[in-house]
Design an enzyme around this catalytic site. Structure first.
Site, short mmCIF file in Angstrom:
data_model
loop_
_atom_site.label_atom_id
_atom_site.label_comp_id
_atom_site.label_asym_id
_atom_site.label_seq_id
_atom_site.Cartn_x
_atom_site.Cartn_y
_atom_site.Cartn_z
N GLY A 143 -16.36 2.40 -0.01
CA GLY A 143 -15.28 1.60 -0.59
C GLY A 143 -15.04 0.24 0.02
O GLY A 143 -14.07 -0.43 -0.37
N TYR A 187 -13.84 4.10 2.83
CA TYR A 187 -14.82 3.18 3.38
C TYR A 187 -15.47 3.66 4.67
O TYR A 187 -15.52 2.95 5.65
CB TYR A 187 -14.34 1.74 3.44
N LYS A 231 3.45 1.27 -4.00
CA LYS A 231 2.84 0.60 -5.17
C LYS A 231 3.60 0.87 -6.47
O LYS A 231 3.61 0.04 -7.37
CB LYS A 231 1.38 1.02 -5.33
N GLY A 280 -10.32 12.73 -9.05
CA GLY A 280 -8.98 12.40 -8.57
C GLY A 280 -8.23 11.55 -9.57
O GLY A 280 -8.85 10.83 -10.38
N ASN A 290 0.01 -3.87 -6.37
CA ASN A 290 -0.38 -4.05 -4.96
C ASN A 290 -0.26 -5.50 -4.51
O ASN A 290 -0.49 -5.81 -3.34
CB ASN A 290 -1.80 -3.53 -4.71
N ASP A 306 -6.42 -3.72 -7.56
CA ASP A 306 -7.32 -2.63 -7.15
C ASP A 306 -8.47 -2.45 -8.16
O ASP A 306 -9.62 -2.20 -7.78
CB ASP A 306 -6.54 -1.31 -7.03
N GLY A 323 -2.83 7.40 -7.16
CA GLY A 323 -2.54 5.98 -7.36
C GLY A 323 -3.78 5.12 -7.51
O GLY A 323 -3.83 4.25 -8.39
N THR A 356 -14.34 5.60 -2.90
CA THR A 356 -13.33 4.60 -2.54
C THR A 356 -13.03 4.60 -1.04
O THR A 356 -12.45 3.65 -0.52
CB THR A 356 -12.01 4.84 -3.31
N THR A 363 0.86 -1.18 0.00
CA THR A 363 0.00 0.00 0.00
C THR A 363 0.90 1.24 0.00
O THR A 363 2.13 1.12 -0.17
CB THR A 363 -1.03 -0.08 1.16
P1 NDP Z 1 -2.94 9.79 -3.85
O1 NDP Z 1 -2.26 10.59 -2.80
O2 NDP Z 1 -2.14 9.05 -4.85
O3 NDP Z 1 -3.93 10.78 -4.68
C1 NDP Z 1 -4.74 11.70 -4.00
C2 NDP Z 1 -5.74 12.34 -4.96
O4 NDP Z 1 -6.54 13.25 -4.17
C3 NDP Z 1 -5.11 13.18 -6.07
O5 NDP Z 1 -5.95 13.15 -7.20
C4 NDP Z 1 -5.09 14.59 -5.44
O6 NDP Z 1 -5.12 15.64 -6.38
C5 NDP Z 1 -6.40 14.57 -4.67
N1 NDP Z 1 -6.37 15.52 -3.57
C6 NDP Z 1 -5.66 15.42 -2.42
N2 NDP Z 1 -5.87 16.51 -1.63
C7 NDP Z 1 -6.72 17.32 -2.33
C8 NDP Z 1 -7.31 18.59 -2.06
N3 NDP Z 1 -7.06 19.24 -0.91
N4 NDP Z 1 -8.15 19.10 -2.98
C9 NDP Z 1 -8.41 18.46 -4.14
N5 NDP Z 1 -7.88 17.24 -4.47
C10 NDP Z 1 -7.04 16.69 -3.56
O7 NDP Z 1 -3.92 8.81 -3.06
P2 NDP Z 1 -4.52 7.39 -3.52
O8 NDP Z 1 -4.87 7.48 -4.95
O9 NDP Z 1 -3.63 6.31 -3.07
O10 NDP Z 1 -5.84 7.30 -2.63
C11 NDP Z 1 -6.99 8.04 -2.97
C12 NDP Z 1 -8.19 7.54 -2.21
O11 NDP Z 1 -8.48 6.19 -2.55
C13 NDP Z 1 -7.97 7.57 -0.70
O12 NDP Z 1 -9.12 8.15 -0.13
C14 NDP Z 1 -7.88 6.09 -0.31
O13 NDP Z 1 -8.43 5.88 0.96
C15 NDP Z 1 -8.74 5.44 -1.38
N6 NDP Z 1 -8.40 4.03 -1.63
C16 NDP Z 1 -9.36 3.07 -1.42
C17 NDP Z 1 -9.10 1.74 -1.69
C18 NDP Z 1 -10.16 0.73 -1.46
O14 NDP Z 1 -9.90 -0.48 -1.66
N7 NDP Z 1 -11.37 1.10 -1.08
C19 NDP Z 1 -7.79 1.30 -2.21
C20 NDP Z 1 -6.85 2.39 -2.42
C21 NDP Z 1 -7.16 3.70 -2.13
P3 NDP Z 1 -3.75 16.24 -7.02
O15 NDP Z 1 -3.39 15.32 -8.14
O16 NDP Z 1 -4.12 17.59 -7.46
O17 NDP Z 1 -2.72 16.24 -5.93
#
Ligand code: NDP
Length: 279
Positions: free
Chosen positions: A246, A227, A64, A125, A85, A100, A128, A225, A60
């Site tokens: 999620g 939970y 990844k 978003g 993952n 995922d 990852g 996503t 995680t």
């Molecule tokens: P990352 O850190 O890789 O990406 C975060 C994303 O959120 C980016 O698109 C970022 O935008 C955006 N973001 C963060 N802060 C802000 C803000 N203040 N305003 C606007 N956009 C924002 O995280 P992950 O992709 O790893 O995780 C994303 C979500 O997915 C999490 O909530 C995680 O819990 C969930 N998840 C759930 C899983 C499941 O099995 N249910 C598995 C994996 C993840 P920018 O590109 O502009 O920075």
């Protein structure tokens, strides 16, 4: 006894051990799964140890993408997404996969009974989680994938990569504050997938203008996503839009990892119970 782990930083919150150990117990498989705190700089020594001592492991945040240069093999989907993952250790070799996207597809089917082929999908978003799942949905025949993100350049880049990966698909990108574009996309979408980290903490800003959700969005299904119930899910439900958190995605990605490692169908009910016990 075969040993498995999930590594990450942080890792204390992970419920994967409860889920995987329940699956091993269901089949009476002599295997044990634990969580391990591994910092970014510790990945290389961990992998050398893993080659000798583990049967497989999950990764995680933040590992990844970082694991990829160290792998002996990787599936085309995981390579395209730049996200792994699940690793299987076979004869000291590391084989990487991404589950995922399978987890998300499983969750959309379980919650909404709707397959993704031909559907219009809007991601909020493009970190990852969005990357790993978008390539899977593209490969499964999604009709369009639109991406709204705070950093527009990253959304444009992902849209371009998806287009090259699955040339038949429509891909578009916009800023997450571009209400005019989002309004149009929402009217045309079957699924809205919330894949930002906004909503993890109480008091987070919403990932889009929630006023754009309305009872008129008849075809839309909202999946977050995260939970637990987020303001986005609350707002969707108040508009009468089918919505889900999620949890089923997390169980689905773990189920696929289990199947890759053992070759057996995942015992979903046992894994869900293990997940809910929170060990
Ligand atoms: P990352 O850190 O890789 O990406 C975060 C994303 O959120 C980016 O698109 C970022 O935008 C955006 N973001 C963060 N802060 C802000 C803000 N203040 N305003 C606007 N956009 C924002 O995280 P992950 O992709 O790893 O995780 C994303 C979500 O997915 C999490 O909530 C995680 O819990 C969930 N998840 C759930 C899983 C499941 O099995 N249910 C598995 C994996 C993840 P920018 O590109 O502009 O920075």
């Amino acid at each position: 006894m075969d040993q498995y782990v999930v590594i990450g930083d942080p890792i204390a919150h992970s419920r994967s051990p409860g889920m995987q150990n329940a699956a091993f117990a269901f089949y009476g498989i002599a295997a044990h799964y634990q969580k391990r705190h591994v910092l970014r700089g510790e990945i290389a020594p961990f992998l050398e140890e893993a080659r000798k001592t583990l049967a497989g492991f999950n990764l995680t945040v933040p590992h990844k993408g970082a694991v990829i240069p160290h792998l002996d093999e990787i599936t085309p989907e995981a390579a395209a997404a730049g996200s792994v993952n699940t690793v299987t250790v076979r004869n000291g070799k590391l084989l990487g996969d991404s589950t995922d996207g399978y987890g998300l597809e499983h969750a959309l089917l379980e919650n909404f009974n709707t397959p993704v082929a031909g559907k219009n999908i809007l991601f909020l978003g493009c970190g990852g989680a969005a990357r790993a799942t978008a390539f899977h949905l593209a490969q499964r025949g999604a009709g369009s994938i639109r991406i709204a993100n705070r950093t527009l350049g990253k959304a444009c880049q992902l849209a371009e990569e998806l287009q090259k990966y699955a040339p038949g698909i429509v891909t578009e990108a916009a800023g997450n504050d571009d209400d005019e574009t989002l309004r149009r996309w929402l009217e045309e979408s079957d699924f809205l997938i919330q894949a930002t980290s906004l909503g993890l903490k109480t008091g987070d800003a919403p990932p889009m203008n929630l006023k754009l959700l309305s009872p008129e969005l008849k075809h839309l299904h909202v999946f977050d996503t995260i939970y637990h119930e987020t303001p986005l899910l609350h707002c969707a439900a108040a508009c009468g839009i089918p919505a889900a958190d999620g949890m089923a995605m997390l169980i689905g990605q773990g189920a696929k990892s289990f199947e890759i490692w053992t070759g057996r169908p995942a015992p979903l009910d046992a894994m869900r119970q293990g997940f809910l016990k929170g060990e």
